[in-house]
Design a protein around this motif. Structure first.
Motif, PDB file in Angstrom:
ATOM      1  N   ARG A 196       0.808  -1.084  -0.080  1.00  0.00           N
ATOM      2  CA  ARG A 196       0.052   0.093  -0.135  1.00  0.00           C
ATOM      3  C   ARG A 196       0.982   1.338   0.072  1.00  0.00           C
ATOM      4  O   ARG A 196       0.333   2.331  -0.069  1.00  0.00           O
ATOM      5  N   LYS A 199       0.725   4.092  -2.809  1.00  0.00           N
ATOM      6  CA  LYS A 199      -0.463   4.939  -2.729  1.00  0.00           C
ATOM      7  C   LYS A 199      -0.486   5.579  -1.687  1.00  0.00           C
ATOM      8  O   LYS A 199      -1.210   6.774  -1.624  1.00  0.00           O
ATOM      9  N   GLU A 202       1.488   8.602  -2.664  1.00  0.00           N
ATOM     10  CA  GLU A 202       0.665   9.411  -3.742  1.00  0.00           C
ATOM     11  C   GLU A 202      -0.515  10.023  -3.251  1.00  0.00           C
ATOM     12  O   GLU A 202      -0.895  11.253  -3.472  1.00  0.00           O
ATOM     13  N   LEU A 203      -1.235   9.494  -2.244  1.00  0.00           N
ATOM     14  CA  LEU A 203      -2.515  10.093  -1.929  1.00  0.00           C
ATOM     15  C   LEU A 203      -2.640  10.802  -0.666  1.00  0.00           C
ATOM     16  O   LEU A 203      -3.628  11.357  -0.522  1.00  0.00           O
ATOM     17  N   ILE A 257      -7.234   2.999   1.184  1.00  0.00           N
ATOM     18  CA  ILE A 257      -6.007   2.284   0.276  1.00  0.00           C
ATOM     19  C   ILE A 257      -6.224   0.832   0.268  1.00  0.00           C
ATOM     20  O   ILE A 257      -6.275   0.380   1.618  1.00  0.00           O
ATOM     21  N   ALA A 263      -6.818  -5.536  -4.580  1.00  0.00           N
ATOM     22  CA  ALA A 263      -7.237  -4.500  -5.688  1.00  0.00           C
ATOM     23  C   ALA A 263      -7.328  -5.356  -6.926  1.00  0.00           C
ATOM     24  O   ALA A 263      -8.237  -4.896  -7.647  1.00  0.00           O
ATOM     25  N   SER A 285     -11.021   7.004  -2.245  1.00  0.00           N
ATOM     26  CA  SER A 285     -10.636   5.742  -2.335  1.00  0.00           C
ATOM     27  C   SER A 285      -9.850   5.321  -3.556  1.00  0.00           C
ATOM     28  O   SER A 285     -10.035   6.072  -4.595  1.00  0.00           O
ATOM     29  N   ASP A 286      -8.731   4.746  -3.363  1.00  0.00           N
ATOM     30  CA  ASP A 286      -8.230   4.054  -4.952  1.00  0.00           C
ATOM     31  C   ASP A 286      -9.323   3.247  -5.631  1.00  0.00           C
ATOM     32  O   ASP A 286     -10.210   2.794  -4.897  1.00  0.00           O
ATOM     33  N   TRP A 287      -9.037   3.202  -6.678  1.00  0.00           N
ATOM     34  CA  TRP A 287     -10.225   2.202  -7.633  1.00  0.00           C
ATOM     35  C   TRP A 287      -9.946   0.894  -7.651  1.00  0.00           C
ATOM     36  O   TRP A 287      -8.912   0.430  -7.849  1.00  0.00           O
ATOM     37  N   TRP A 288     -10.945  -0.051  -7.460  1.00  0.00           N
ATOM     38  CA  TRP A 288     -10.971  -1.401  -8.082  1.00  0.00           C
ATOM     39  C   TRP A 288     -12.415  -1.654  -8.358  1.00  0.00           C
ATOM     40  O   TRP A 288     -13.302  -1.307  -8.295  1.00  0.00           O
TER      41      TRP A 288
END
Length: 297
Positions: A196, A199, A202-203, A257, A263, A285-288
């Motif tokens: 993780r 991410k 980055e986030l 994350i 993911a 949220s990150d995408w999945w």
């Protein structure tokens, strides 16, 4: 019904995502009139960070090792209508063999880490499950849904695979008054995991560096605290479950994350999504795959 459960932990929420859904599920079963006995191995890292040793909605047995509790546990399981083992249970392979040898109860395996489990079964195996045990269970429940359910049935031979996603108890997770301890513009709650980290950088960490006037809160154990953290990031090693509503209610926005393997499979909502939503906190949220099935976007 009588239900016997062998799980990683219900007594401690430190460093794991199992305790919160176990508590929500068992409370709901208790309200419905079912009788649940939960067996948990008493390990040092949970013992020193335990939320409770007994609870009102199930009988909790903490045991030092399987041999010491085997006779009692198997007697309880044999008398139950349903017996369930789960991912990351210490000595899980042995316990599975003992449970699968019982004739009477419905035998269930609940995998709260399905993508991790299947990935490791392909690369040396896991301590809590053998591949040949999966087809022997009457039902396999998975924290992850979508196409991984057909994998469980078609590739691994599970008789019946169904999703049992994460959840929270709506009586516990509600909007509350914000707390100065947790007040921030962006929060993130999660145990450190290497997959993780990109991410998180980055986030969470990079936005903190770019906006030094904003306040950021990161809650979770096992992070290397010697990192060069941005000065506007407050770090909390652990937030007890009773404080989670205060944590989320004090965040302008919170972040989710997802673990890498989760993911990649999709259909893998973490407890953070449900906790934040129940507390009325906006979520990034990150995408999945499947995210838009759980929440409108």
């Amino acid at each position: 019904m009588k239900i016997t459960v062998f799980g990683l932990t219900i007594s401690s929420s430190w460093g794991n995502g199992h305790a919160t859904p176990y508590r929500a599920i068992l409370r709901a079963l208790h309200r419905m009139g079912h009788e649940v006995h939960f067996f948990e191995k008493d390990v040092p890292y949970y013992r020193t960070r335990r939320d409770f040793e007994q609870c009102s909605y199930c009988l909790l047995t903490l045991y030092p090792d399987w041999q010491s509790v085997r006779a009692t546990a198997l007697a309880q399981a044999a008398d139950a209508d349903v017996v369930m083992t789960a991912s990351y249970v210490p000595e899980g392979r042995r316990i599975n063999d003992e449970i699968l040898a019982l004739g009477r109860p419905l035998r269930v395996f609940y995998d709260l880490d399905t993508p991790v489990t299947l990935g490791q079964l392909e690369n040396g195996g896991v301590d809590y499950l053998r591949r040949d045990q999966l087809p022997a269970f009457d039902l396999v429940l998975s924290f992850t849904g979508g196409r991984i359910l057909s994998q469980l049935e078609n590739k691994y031979g599970a008789r019946m695979a169904r999703a049992l996603y994460g959840c929270v108890d709506p009586d516990d997770y509600v909007r509350v008054a914000p707390s100065p301890e947790f007040a921030c513009d962006l929060s993130y709650m999660g145990t450190y995991a290497a997959d993780r980290q990109d991410k998180l950088e980055e986030l969470f960490l990079e936005p903190a560096r770019r906006q030094p006037e904003k306040q950021f809160v990161l809650a979770g154990p096992l992070y290397p605290w010697e990192w060069q953290w941005p000065e506007n990031v407050r770090r909390i090693d652990h937030v007890a479950p009773g404080q989670h509503p205060g944590f989320y209610s004090s965040s302008r926005i919170t972040l989710n994350i997802t673990r890498g393997e989760m993911a990649r499979w999709g259909w893998c909502p973490s407890g953070r999504l449900f906790e934040a939503a129940a507390c009325g906190t906006p979520l990034i949220s990150d995408w999945w795959e499947g995210l838009d099935w759980f929440f409108d976007v």
